[in-house]
Design a protein around this motif. Sequence first.
Motif, mmCIF file in Angstrom:
data_model
loop_
_atom_site.group_PDB
_atom_site.id
_atom_site.type_symbol
_atom_site.label_atom_id
_atom_site.label_comp_id
_atom_site.label_asym_id
_atom_site.label_seq_id
_atom_site.Cartn_x
_atom_site.Cartn_y
_atom_site.Cartn_z
ATOM 1 N N PRO A 16 6.544 -5.572 33.318
ATOM 2 C CA PRO A 16 5.096 -5.755 33.805
ATOM 3 C C PRO A 16 4.397 -6.248 32.463
ATOM 4 O O PRO A 16 4.982 -6.162 31.519
ATOM 5 N N ASP A 17 3.225 -7.033 32.860
ATOM 6 C CA ASP A 17 2.467 -7.499 31.605
ATOM 7 C C ASP A 17 2.054 -6.270 30.868
ATOM 8 O O ASP A 17 1.673 -5.177 31.552
ATOM 9 N N GLY A 18 1.934 -6.280 29.582
ATOM 10 C CA GLY A 18 1.616 -5.190 28.705
ATOM 11 C C GLY A 18 2.674 -4.357 28.260
ATOM 12 O O GLY A 18 2.582 -3.518 27.039
ATOM 13 N N PHE A 19 3.925 -4.469 28.748
ATOM 14 C CA PHE A 19 5.160 -3.826 28.183
ATOM 15 C C PHE A 19 5.485 -4.688 26.998
ATOM 16 O O PHE A 19 5.874 -6.139 27.123
ATOM 17 N N GLU A 20 5.689 -3.999 25.594
ATOM 18 C CA GLU A 20 5.951 -4.831 24.556
ATOM 19 C C GLU A 20 7.450 -4.128 24.077
ATOM 20 O O GLU A 20 7.597 -3.070 24.127
ATOM 21 N N ARG A 21 8.138 -5.134 23.417
ATOM 22 C CA ARG A 21 9.321 -4.424 22.513
ATOM 23 C C ARG A 21 10.116 -3.938 23.691
ATOM 24 O O ARG A 21 10.860 -2.819 23.100
ATOM 25 N N VAL A 22 10.467 -4.663 24.813
ATOM 26 C CA VAL A 22 11.451 -4.217 25.637
ATOM 27 C C VAL A 22 12.415 -5.151 25.906
ATOM 28 O O VAL A 22 11.960 -6.524 25.999
ATOM 29 N N ASP A 23 13.733 -5.138 26.366
ATOM 30 C CA ASP A 23 14.657 -5.968 26.964
ATOM 31 C C ASP A 23 15.497 -5.377 27.792
ATOM 32 O O ASP A 23 15.200 -4.157 28.159
ATOM 33 N N ARG A 24 16.101 -5.937 28.448
ATOM 34 C CA ARG A 24 17.191 -5.611 29.509
ATOM 35 C C ARG A 24 16.423 -4.866 30.534
ATOM 36 O O ARG A 24 16.942 -3.691 31.287
ATOM 37 N N TYR A 25 15.329 -5.316 31.017
ATOM 38 C CA TYR A 25 14.522 -4.636 32.133
ATOM 39 C C TYR A 25 14.875 -4.882 33.611
ATOM 40 O O TYR A 25 15.201 -6.291 33.763
ATOM 41 N N VAL A 26 15.274 -3.980 34.339
ATOM 42 C CA VAL A 26 15.623 -4.213 35.581
ATOM 43 C C VAL A 26 15.060 -3.174 36.589
ATOM 44 O O VAL A 26 14.994 -2.047 36.042
ATOM 45 N N VAL A 27 14.444 -3.806 37.588
ATOM 46 C CA VAL A 27 13.866 -2.916 38.599
ATOM 47 C C VAL A 27 14.914 -3.131 40.045
ATOM 48 O O VAL A 27 14.950 -4.350 40.341
ATOM 49 N N ARG A 28 15.310 -2.044 40.930
ATOM 50 C CA ARG A 28 15.896 -2.133 41.873
ATOM 51 C C ARG A 28 15.171 -1.243 42.836
ATOM 52 O O ARG A 28 14.895 -0.110 42.385
ATOM 53 N N ALA A 29 14.635 -1.643 44.092
ATOM 54 C CA ALA A 29 14.094 -0.723 44.881
ATOM 55 C C ALA A 29 14.338 -1.187 46.247
ATOM 56 O O ALA A 29 14.580 -2.195 46.758
ATOM 57 N N VAL A 30 14.576 -0.156 47.156
ATOM 58 C CA VAL A 30 14.604 -0.452 48.682
ATOM 59 C C VAL A 30 13.269 0.199 49.339
ATOM 60 O O VAL A 30 12.876 1.085 49.270
ATOM 61 N N VAL A 31 12.848 -0.764 50.198
ATOM 62 C CA VAL A 31 11.480 -0.483 50.638
ATOM 63 C C VAL A 31 11.673 -0.941 52.267
ATOM 64 O O VAL A 31 12.172 -1.738 52.643
ATOM 65 N N ALA A 32 11.087 0.095 52.947
ATOM 66 C CA ALA A 32 10.877 0.167 54.483
ATOM 67 C C ALA A 32 9.917 -0.917 54.784
ATOM 68 O O ALA A 32 8.914 -1.064 53.953
ATOM 69 N N PRO A 33 9.778 -1.502 56.101
ATOM 70 C CA PRO A 33 8.730 -2.091 56.565
ATOM 71 C C PRO A 33 7.320 -1.565 56.466
ATOM 72 O O PRO A 33 6.299 -2.465 56.076
ATOM 73 N N SER A 34 7.484 -0.357 56.645
ATOM 74 C CA SER A 34 6.067 0.294 56.233
ATOM 75 C C SER A 34 5.507 0.360 54.981
ATOM 76 O O SER A 34 4.192 0.793 54.757
ATOM 77 N N GLY A 35 6.233 0.032 54.226
ATOM 78 C CA GLY A 35 5.836 0.308 52.612
ATOM 79 C C GLY A 35 6.440 1.461 51.952
ATOM 80 O O GLY A 35 6.196 1.620 50.760
ATOM 81 N N PHE A 36 7.255 2.036 52.761
ATOM 82 C CA PHE A 36 7.792 3.523 52.236
ATOM 83 C C PHE A 36 8.998 3.015 51.162
ATOM 84 O O PHE A 36 9.805 2.058 51.634
#
Length: 254
Positions: A176-196
């Motif tokens: 995200p914007d504002g994160f500094e001095r980071v690399d190898r950044y990965v997000v994985r998420a499983v999201v239901a249709p409701s937003g859960f």
Amino acid sequence: MGWRAIVVAAAFVVAGCSGFTATDGPGAVTPAPVPEQPTGPAAVPGLTNDSIASPDALARAHRRSLYDRSYTLTVRWTVGAREGITRLAVEDERRYRYRNEQMDGGYSDRTFVDGATRYNRYRRPLGVKFGRGQSAPARDRFGHVTARLVRSFLPAGPAAIEPHPDGYELVVRRAPDGFERVDRYVVRAVVAPSGFVRSFVVSYRNTERNATAYHRFRYTDVGETTVERPSWVRERWPEETRRGTATTTPYDSG
């Protein structure tokens, strides 16, 4: 949960009722067009079919989805050499168990809530203390925890979004914007249709400290979690256990 309300105008003309049709003169009523319903990932609050439009909207929908349902939550985190784990089992808003441990210092916090009473057990390097006081609903006490992780670590913008048995899987490889001095950044998420958000994993390396950070949460036994009175509560407050009641008192650290 974030879907637009749909208002459909009812047609006056029904075949055989008045002899009029939708084209019978200036008084005819034309049904209003029906707005298109979002489909696929775009129907999920905060998402489009190929991007994360609003992490805040998704976090709010996720928090709302936790209300009045049972679940078991496991949260793990690692920052450099430090590591912690949290487990939360919620049977309903006023019956749940919580345990938080830091693996590197002998710290452990445990909570059991039964109705209006909260029981606590704190373990520190110098010993164990117990406490008892008034409870709070699970959604007020813990609902913000995973929502904050979603809001903090999931960046807005393009994302790989694929179908998943529990809804959709999101993969993002930028911070995200504002994160500094980071690399190898990965997000994985499983999201239901409701937003859960059923599961969420973020990992990255702090290039300044050359340290890896890892945060993960996962919900299991959704709608099927039950909570038993723990042994440390039965041993510390045997009278209440035998009576099957919980007595609310001002906070007691004895």
